[in-house]
Design a protein around this motif. Structure first.
Motif, PDB file in Angstrom:
ATOM      1  N   LEU A 300       5.188   1.952 -11.237  1.00  0.00           N
ATOM      2  CA  LEU A 300       5.086   0.248 -10.520  1.00  0.00           C
ATOM      3  C   LEU A 300       5.581  -0.014 -11.129  1.00  0.00           C
ATOM      4  CD1 LEU A 300       1.581  -0.149  -9.912  1.00  0.00           C
ATOM      5  CD2 LEU A 300       2.525   0.878  -8.432  1.00  0.00           C
ATOM      6  N   SER A 346       6.477  -6.302   0.270  1.00  0.00           N
ATOM      7  CA  SER A 346       6.900  -5.267  -0.150  1.00  0.00           C
ATOM      8  C   SER A 346       6.983  -5.481  -1.846  1.00  0.00           C
ATOM      9  CB  SER A 346       8.322  -3.812   0.312  1.00  0.00           C
ATOM     10  OG  SER A 346       8.319  -3.458   1.074  1.00  0.00           O
ATOM     11  N   LEU A 349       2.838  -5.897  -2.707  1.00  0.00           N
ATOM     12  CA  LEU A 349       2.504  -5.303  -2.318  1.00  0.00           C
ATOM     13  C   LEU A 349       2.096  -4.807  -3.226  1.00  0.00           C
ATOM     14  CD1 LEU A 349       2.890  -3.669   1.412  1.00  0.00           C
ATOM     15  CD2 LEU A 349       0.458  -4.963   0.375  1.00  0.00           C
ATOM     16  N   ILE A 350       3.828  -4.411  -4.444  1.00  0.00           N
ATOM     17  CA  ILE A 350       2.774  -3.324  -5.109  1.00  0.00           C
ATOM     18  C   ILE A 350       3.094  -4.064  -6.728  1.00  0.00           C
ATOM     19  CG2 ILE A 350       5.220  -2.110  -7.221  1.00  0.00           C
ATOM     20  CD1 ILE A 350       6.689  -2.025  -5.322  1.00  0.00           C
ATOM     21  N   ALA A 353      -0.874  -3.378  -6.304  1.00  0.00           N
ATOM     22  CA  ALA A 353      -1.313  -2.270  -7.203  1.00  0.00           C
ATOM     23  C   ALA A 353      -1.486  -1.892  -8.576  1.00  0.00           C
ATOM     24  CB  ALA A 353      -0.249  -1.401  -6.391  1.00  0.00           C
ATOM     25  N   LEU A 370      -0.100   2.031  -1.313  1.00  0.00           N
ATOM     26  CA  LEU A 370       1.145   1.811  -1.613  1.00  0.00           C
ATOM     27  C   LEU A 370       2.275   2.265  -0.578  1.00  0.00           C
ATOM     28  CD1 LEU A 370       3.172  -0.481  -2.896  1.00  0.00           C
ATOM     29  CD2 LEU A 370       2.920   0.712  -5.243  1.00  0.00           C
ATOM     30  N   GLU A 373       2.168   1.749   2.903  1.00  0.00           N
ATOM     31  CA  GLU A 373       2.273   0.924   3.586  1.00  0.00           C
ATOM     32  C   GLU A 373       4.311   0.516   3.214  1.00  0.00           C
ATOM     33  OE1 GLU A 373      -1.239  -2.113   3.033  1.00  0.00           O
ATOM     34  OE2 GLU A 373      -1.181  -1.929   1.127  1.00  0.00           O
TER      35      GLU A 373
END
Length: 381
Positions: A300, A346, A349-350, A353, A370, A373
């Motif tokens: 990640l 984006s 989003l990471i 996560a 993830l 998305e």
């Protein structure tokens, strides 16, 4: 409404600091960073001249606050500076506001057997009430052999609410001869009442060139590789060392190539790809002969650095601002297929996560969701 606006501004400030200053997950490899770079004296600590100068001036005035809060990302010298402060305060032969490193007091601290220098670290990612109670019991006595007893609480934000409240009482009624040094990434993660009772000292991320030169000299890696890990470290010597000492660079390249391929997958195939990657990451890395030592959090981190660079490339920022400079041409070309707002989405989003992993969510499900998305946001012009 005013309170809501204030809290929203704080949240946005913290999110954007993560975006542009570092991709580091706040808890990723933090303990490794702290333990890996333990220096001796102020003069041995790389950078942080402003923090050192302030502490030396305070010692000269002989008006020591009873509590300090060292803030900054992991691996920039907070823990090391706390040790340097303890040595300088108790050194029998100080030199220009710094410890000699040779006297009996200095040798005890360096040897890890100084009765008046204590370091508290989280156990199982938290500092519990029992740890603070044990500390409070010891503080009821005068220092055994030194002028000052120095207590360092690493990752002070890891204190449970009960532990934080118990420690607050100690700060409110400090015993003579005791100095507390709390380290934390962000003051906002601590009780405001604790922060207000501490002298804050900020530790800045080190310049990329400084980290690269140090890594190249100390670890014997090429200047190109040193520059890559320096960029990805976000200014943290501790993180840069960790990345330089394993197969991180090879694995990083493999996972960057994969995430770069994601926009090209048809939506009908995205779910299968997401499931495959999720299983590989859950197993600890990629399949294949070479294998991988990267875990979910490290992957990640790599992806966050990629989307950060894509956003900067899309905004027409120069290559000098990229973390992954060796992929500059690919970043510039790929960024043109995104809207800026989708790249920002984006990235966060990471980031979300990464937080889910910290909360012990199912890593395979986190990654599968993830990837789907990220694919949905890819190429939306």
């Amino acid at each position: 409404m005013n309170a809501l606006s204030w809290s929203t501004r704080l949240l946005m400030k913290r999110q954007w600091k993560r975006l542009f200053l570092s991709t580091s997950n706040p808890c990723l490899s933090r303990r490794k960073c702290e333990k890996r770079v333990v220096k001796v004296r102020f003069s041995d600590i790389l950078g942080q001249e402003k923090a050192q100068r302030f502490l030396r001036q305070v010692m000269v005035r002989e008006k020591m606050p009873h509590a300090y809060l060292f803030t900054g990302i992991p691996g920039v010298g907070k823990r090391s500076t706390a040790q340097a402060l303890a040595m300088a305060l108790n050194c029998l032969s100080p030199q220009d506001g710094d410890a000699c490193g040779l006297c009996g007091s200095c040798r005890k601290i360096l040897g890890g057997n100084a009765p008046d220098f204590h370091v508290i670290r989280p156990g199982s990612n938290k500092i519990g009430i029992d740890q603070i109670r044990e500390v409070n019991h010891g503080l009821s006595f005068a220092p055994l052999s030194a002028q000052y007893r120095v207590l360092v609480i690493c990752q002070a934000e890891a204190m449970t609410p009960e532990a934080a409240n118990a420690f607050l009482k100690t700060l409110e009624e400090p015993s003579p001869g005791n100095i507390f040094v709390l380290t934390a990434t962000e003051p906002l993660d601590l009780l405001p009442t604790i922060v207000s009772r501490c002298q804050k000292v900020s530790f800045q991320p080190l310049p990329r060139g400084v980290v690269a030169n140090w890594i190249s000299e100390k670890k014997g890696v090429s200047q190109k590789e040193a520059d890559i890990v320096a960029g990805l470290s976000g200014g943290s010597i501790g993180r840069a060392l960790e990345m330089a000492e394993n197969e991180f660079l090879e694995n990083r390249e493999r996972w960057l190539e994969r995430i770069a391929e994601l926009p090209g997958f048809p939506r009908t195939e995205a779910q299968g790809v997401a499931f495959k990657w999720a299983e590989e990451i859950k197993a600890g890395g990629t399949s294949g002969a070479q294998g991988s030592s990267l875990g979910p959090a490290a992957v990640l981190d790599i992806w966050k650095s990629w989307y950060r660079d894509l956003l900067l490339a899309r905004a027409k920022m120069g290559e000098h601002s990229f973390m992954n400079r060796d992929f500059s041409q690919s970043l510039k070309k790929m960024s043109m297929g995104f809207k800026i707002k989708n790249l920002a989405k984006s990235f966060f989003l990471i980031d979300r996560a990464a937080m889910d992993l910290m909360e012990n969510r199912n890593s395979a499900l986190v990654f599968e969701h993830l990837v789907l998305e990220l694919r949905a946001l890819a190429g939306r012009l």
